[in-house]
Enzyme design. Structure first.
Site, short mmCIF file in Angstrom:
data_model
loop_
_atom_site.label_atom_id
_atom_site.label_comp_id
_atom_site.label_asym_id
_atom_site.label_seq_id
_atom_site.Cartn_x
_atom_site.Cartn_y
_atom_site.Cartn_z
N LYS A 113 0.83 -1.21 0.00
CA LYS A 113 0.00 0.00 0.00
C LYS A 113 0.86 1.26 0.00
O LYS A 113 0.49 2.26 -0.61
CB LYS A 113 -0.97 -0.02 1.18
N LYS A 195 -6.07 -14.41 -10.29
CA LYS A 195 -7.42 -14.71 -9.83
C LYS A 195 -8.39 -13.58 -10.19
O LYS A 195 -7.97 -12.45 -10.42
CB LYS A 195 -7.51 -15.02 -8.34
N LYS A 198 -11.59 -7.56 -8.08
CA LYS A 198 -12.41 -6.39 -8.38
C LYS A 198 -11.61 -5.27 -9.01
O LYS A 198 -12.17 -4.38 -9.65
CB LYS A 198 -13.17 -5.90 -7.14
#
Ligand code: TRP
Length: 335
Positions: A113, A195, A198
């Site tokens: 992050k 995978k 979103k």
């Protein structure tokens, strides 16, 4: 005998997709009879990366509605919103004194992050794993259904629990990763790269909120190739993924037919038609998603019902959280 406590949190960022559904939510639904389940929407966690809260309430409602539409029964489980349980914040404060700066800075998700948003390295981001530990320990949960990407956080939660127990008295069990009934179904992105998620290209992800046409379009565009070159060949990932999806939504006859066509195919004699496979899969997927989508939309529009569910979830969660916090305060002399 008392049921074991299962707990998991869902971040309210982004829409739920088939990877979440087959990989996680269906797993939760299967647990709700045998375990004492706590599932919650982690809206405090979302503040660490998404400080703009204008859409947050809406997203929280959507996640609650989608989870119920997928089969979670708010009468059986405690389905709640993190910010409705202030006991979590207090436990977070105590646990923060047992978490060391060095270990927090070494956390993989923190480093990732920081790399993605170097301008917003806030203290909440650094202590994300401590808040997650508080979420788990506040219900003295034993079993935590999470994906691989959360295992490091879970290990940190175990360390904080152990440090607490060592310093103040034995209160917390050691929480462990948990799947119900064996292997999880792993759904790949429709282009076969990694995978389903979103954040990737939306064309490669099927969301539970997608309409019939979007579902059809995405499946028809899914990656395939010229077909197998030998009989009974090993399926490439992106082909296997279509069969995996089929195994979840199509009839046994349909699956058997396409399996047989695949296995009988060879170079110059390709029996399987991926166009037909995708058409069938799209039709079956549309029928599968339709009732989930419409149930979620109904719940989301029914604010009265939503509020009742959320209030009821908070009540259940606060009983358990309050009991744990009492033990914690007693052990620490904060009473
Ligand atoms: N960190 C989890 C995620 O990103 C969400 C989460 C927050 C969670 N608190 C939790 C998961 C407690 C399990 C237990 O998906």
């Amino acid at each position: 005998m008392a049921k074991e406590v299962v707990l998991s949190g869902i971040r309210p960022t982004g829409f739920l997709h088939l990877g979440n559904y087959f990989g996680a939510m269906r797993n939760y639904v299967r647990m709700q009879d045998e375990y004492n389940c706590y599932f919650f929407v982690a809206n405090w966690h979302s503040l660490t990366t998404h400080p703009d809260t204008s859409e947050l309430r809406n997203s929280v409602h959507r996640v609650i509605a989608e989870n119920i539409a997928c089969g979670l029964d708010p009468e059986k489980v405690a389905l709640y919103v993190q910010s409705d349980v202030p006991e979590i914040a207090e436990l977070y404060l105590y646990l923060n004194t047992m978490a060391y700066k060095g270990e927090l800075e070494k956390t993989t998700t923190f480093k990732e992050k920081v790399r993605l948003s170097p301008d917003n390295v806030n203290a909440g981001l650094l202590t994300y794993p401590v808040l997650m530990a508080a979420d788990i320990l506040i219900h003295r949960a034993l079993k935590v259904p999470v994906g691989k990407d959360q295992e490091q956080h879970l290990e940190m939660a175990r360390n904080f629990a152990e440090r607490f127990n060592h310093r103040y008295g034995d209160i917390f069990p050691s929480p462990q990763a948990f799947n119900f009934g064996g292997e999880l179904v792993k759904i790949l992105s429709l282009d076969g790269n990694g995978k389903m998620s979103k954040s990737e290209n939306q064309m490669n992800t099927i969301f539970l909120a997608d309409d019939d046409e979007q579902i059809r379009k995405k499946i028809m565009k899914a990656k395939t190739d010229g077909g197998p070159l030998t009989p009974n060949s090993v399926k490439p990932d992106y082909i296997q993924n279509l069969f995996t999806l089929m195994s979840q939504v199509s009839t046994a006859d349909t699956i058997a037919k396409f399996e047989a066509d695949f296995n009988a195919s060879s170079e110059g004699n390709c029996i399987i038609r991926y166009g037909d496979l995708k058409k069938q899969l799209a039709a079956d997927m549309v029928e599968f998603v339709k009732p989930i989508r419409s149930k979620a939309a109904d719940i989301q529009e029914n604010k009265e019902l939503l509020h009742k569910i959320i209030r009821q979830g908070a009540e259940k969660a606060r009983i358990s959280a309050g009991a744990t916090l009492k033990l914690v305060r007693d052990a620490m002399g904060m009473n």
